[in-house]
Design a protein around this motif. Sequence first.
Motif, mmCIF file in Angstrom:
data_model
loop_
_atom_site.group_PDB
_atom_site.id
_atom_site.type_symbol
_atom_site.label_atom_id
_atom_site.label_comp_id
_atom_site.label_asym_id
_atom_site.label_seq_id
_atom_site.Cartn_x
_atom_site.Cartn_y
_atom_site.Cartn_z
ATOM 1 N N TYR A 1 0.797 -1.224 0.000
ATOM 2 C CA TYR A 1 0.000 0.000 0.000
ATOM 3 C C TYR A 1 0.831 1.276 0.000
ATOM 4 O O TYR A 1 0.423 2.289 -0.541
ATOM 5 C CB TYR A 1 -0.877 0.044 1.259
ATOM 6 N N THR A 2 1.981 1.258 0.658
ATOM 7 C CA THR A 2 2.711 2.510 0.884
ATOM 8 C C THR A 2 4.035 2.565 0.136
ATOM 9 O O THR A 2 4.762 3.541 0.263
ATOM 10 C CB THR A 2 2.995 2.715 2.381
ATOM 11 N N TRP B 168 3.436 2.452 -6.297
ATOM 12 C CA TRP B 168 2.427 3.353 -6.867
ATOM 13 C C TRP B 168 1.259 2.582 -7.464
ATOM 14 O O TRP B 168 0.126 3.036 -7.464
ATOM 15 C CB TRP B 168 3.098 4.245 -7.930
ATOM 16 N N LEU C 256 -1.621 1.351 -4.492
ATOM 17 C CA LEU C 256 -2.134 2.277 -3.472
ATOM 18 C C LEU C 256 -3.473 1.776 -2.914
ATOM 19 O O LEU C 256 -4.231 1.113 -3.625
ATOM 20 C CB LEU C 256 -2.350 3.660 -4.091
ATOM 21 N N TYR D 171 -0.344 9.449 3.766
ATOM 22 C CA TYR D 171 -0.524 8.291 2.901
ATOM 23 C C TYR D 171 -1.110 8.758 1.573
ATOM 24 O O TYR D 171 -1.759 9.788 1.512
ATOM 25 C CB TYR D 171 -1.484 7.284 3.557
ATOM 26 N N ARG E 26 -5.913 6.034 -3.794
ATOM 27 C CA ARG E 26 -6.475 6.171 -5.144
ATOM 28 C C ARG E 26 -8.001 6.134 -5.050
ATOM 29 O O ARG E 26 -8.558 5.306 -4.322
ATOM 30 C CB ARG E 26 -5.954 5.050 -6.033
ATOM 31 N N GLU F 161 -5.350 10.360 -7.577
ATOM 32 C CA GLU F 161 -4.595 10.048 -6.360
ATOM 33 C C GLU F 161 -4.699 11.221 -5.391
ATOM 34 O O GLU F 161 -4.634 12.376 -5.799
ATOM 35 C CB GLU F 161 -3.115 9.779 -6.683
#
Lengths: 425, 128
Positions: free
Chosen positions: A412-413, A416, A419, B54, B57, B73
Motif C-alpha cells: 500500500y505505501t 504506486w 495504493l 498516505y 487512489r 490520487e
Amino acid sequence: MSEHGSSIALVDVNNFYVSAERAFDPSLEDRPLVVLSNNDGCVITRSPEAKALGITMGTPWFRIAGQASGWGLQVRSSNYELYGDLSARVMELLGRHTGNLEIYSIDEAFLTLSGPLDAQRRTGTEIRATVRRNVGLPVCVGIAPTKTLAKLANRWAKGNPEFDGVCHWGLVPEANRRSLLRRLAASDVWGVGTKNAQRLAAMGIDSAWDLAAADPVAIRKRFSVVLMRTVLELQGTPCIAGRESTGNEQVLYSRSFGTPVATRAAMHQALSVYAQGAASRLARKHLQGRVLTAFAATSPFSAGRTSSPTICVPLPAHTADPLELLRAADTLLPLIEEGVPYIRAGVIVTDLRPAGTQDTLLPADGPAFKDTGPLLQDVGRRFGRSAIGLGHAGLRSGSDWTMKRDMLSPHYTTKWSELPVVKAR
Amino acid sequence: MDASGAPGMALGRPVGAAEDGSLMPSGYASPAQDWFEDRIDLNRHLIRDITSTYIVRVSGHAMDGAGISDGDELIVDRALRPRDGSVVIAVLDGELVLRRIRIASSGVALVAASADHPPIPVPDPGPW
C-alpha cells in the motif's frame, strides 16, 4: 521511590503485523486473522480473535489450512514492505519524544524519559495517541526504572484495560505491584527463558516476585552474570545497557560521531562501516537476517534543525552479506538532509535465523554431482546468472521469487500501482 | 523525488552546462554555483508530516462535484482533525469511503459532492 527521575519506556505495537494489515483493510477488524512467516510456513502473528480459536504461535499453516474457511479465519503472507514502512514511521515519531531512542526490533523500542513521573506517564499517553492517529497503529507503553521492569509494565498495560495502554511502574501502588509480580511466572520475565526457569524452580524460585527477592550474588554463582543482571533490574537497578541486551533478537551496530556528519557522502561512509560491522557480528554468531533498519539522528539538544530519519527494509533473503546490508542501509541516504549535523547513526538487522538453515532444493544425501562448475557455468550462460548457484548463494540475489507469499496484501505505501483504494461510490 | 540522482547533479552540486544545453564534464565552476539552492521538492510543499501521510487512489464518481474524479490520487494527512466541510476518508462497513463530513448539532453525516449519492448519517463517527 522519588517523584522525579530518569525512566525507561518500552513502546511496542500490539500484534504488529495484524494491526498493519487492518490499518489498510478495515474489513479485517474484529475477525480472526493470522500472518504467516516466510514462505507461508507458520503462524507468526495472531489477532485476539485467532488466539481465541486456540491457534498457537508457530502453528504450521498446512495443519490449519483445511479448517480456515470453516473458522472464517483470514490469512496473510508477511508483507515486509508494508511492515517496514509503518515501522519506520512509528520509530520516527518515537524519536520526537525522547533524546535517546533504542530501536529494539521492527515493532518495539526503548525510550529514555525524564521529569516528574506523572509527566512521564502523560508522555506515554501522548505517544500512544499520536501513533494511533498518525500511523494508524495501536501501541502499548510500559514505563519503569529498568528495561526488565519496563517490559513487565508494558505487558500489564496490554493485559489490563484499566491501564488504557500505558502503565507507569512507579505510579502503580506497591500492593498491586507485589500481586502482579507474584502472578507472573519467572520464565515470563524478559531474558530468563524456560531452561533457566526449570533450574530456578528447583531452587524454589517460581514467580517473578521470587526472582526479584533472590540474592544476585548467589544467582551469578549458580547461573550467569546475565541472570544476575535480570535480578538487579527486577529490584530496580538498571544494568542492561543499550544495544547489548539479551538473546539473538537483533544485531545492532551503532555509534555516536566524534564530529557531526552533515553530508550524504559522509553518511554513506558511516553506513558502510556499520553494515560491515553488523555483517561480521552476524557471521560471528552464525546468523542471517531478513530485515534491516538504518537510522540517523541529530542532537535532541540542538537549537537548529532536527531530523531523525529511519528506514526499515526487507532484505532479498536471509543474509549476512555486507554488500546486501549496505545496499539496504543506503536507502536511508535520500532522507539525510545535506548540511544538517547528525550526531549518530546505526544499522540493525532483525528477523534472524541460524546461518545453516536453508530451503534446500535437493536432499542433503542426494546424488553427488561431478563437474558441477561447468554445469553451473552452462546453465548460467543459458538462463542468466541468477538462475543457478551453489546452495543458497545463487538464489540470494535477484527478486523475491525465492519466497512464497501466496496471500500477500498490496504494498500500500511503497508501490504506486498498489495504493489503497478509497470508495467514492 | 530525489534530485541527487538527476543528470548533471552530484549530491546537489551542478557540474555546469554548455551553451547548447548539453552536459559538460565538470572542469570549471558554473557562475550560478553560488546561487544554487535545491530543485523544488514537491514532498516539501505537499507533505506536512511524512509519518502521517498516505497516498490513496479514488474509485467512483461521488466526489466529482468537489473536483475529485475516479482514478485520482490523493495525499491524505491522518493527523489533521476533520472540521465541518472537510473531505475525509471514513471507515464504513469495512471499507474506506471518501466523502465530505458535515458536523452539526443534529449529528454527523457523510455527504457526496454529486446529486446521485444520498448523505450517509454516521451514528458513531471514528476516523480512519
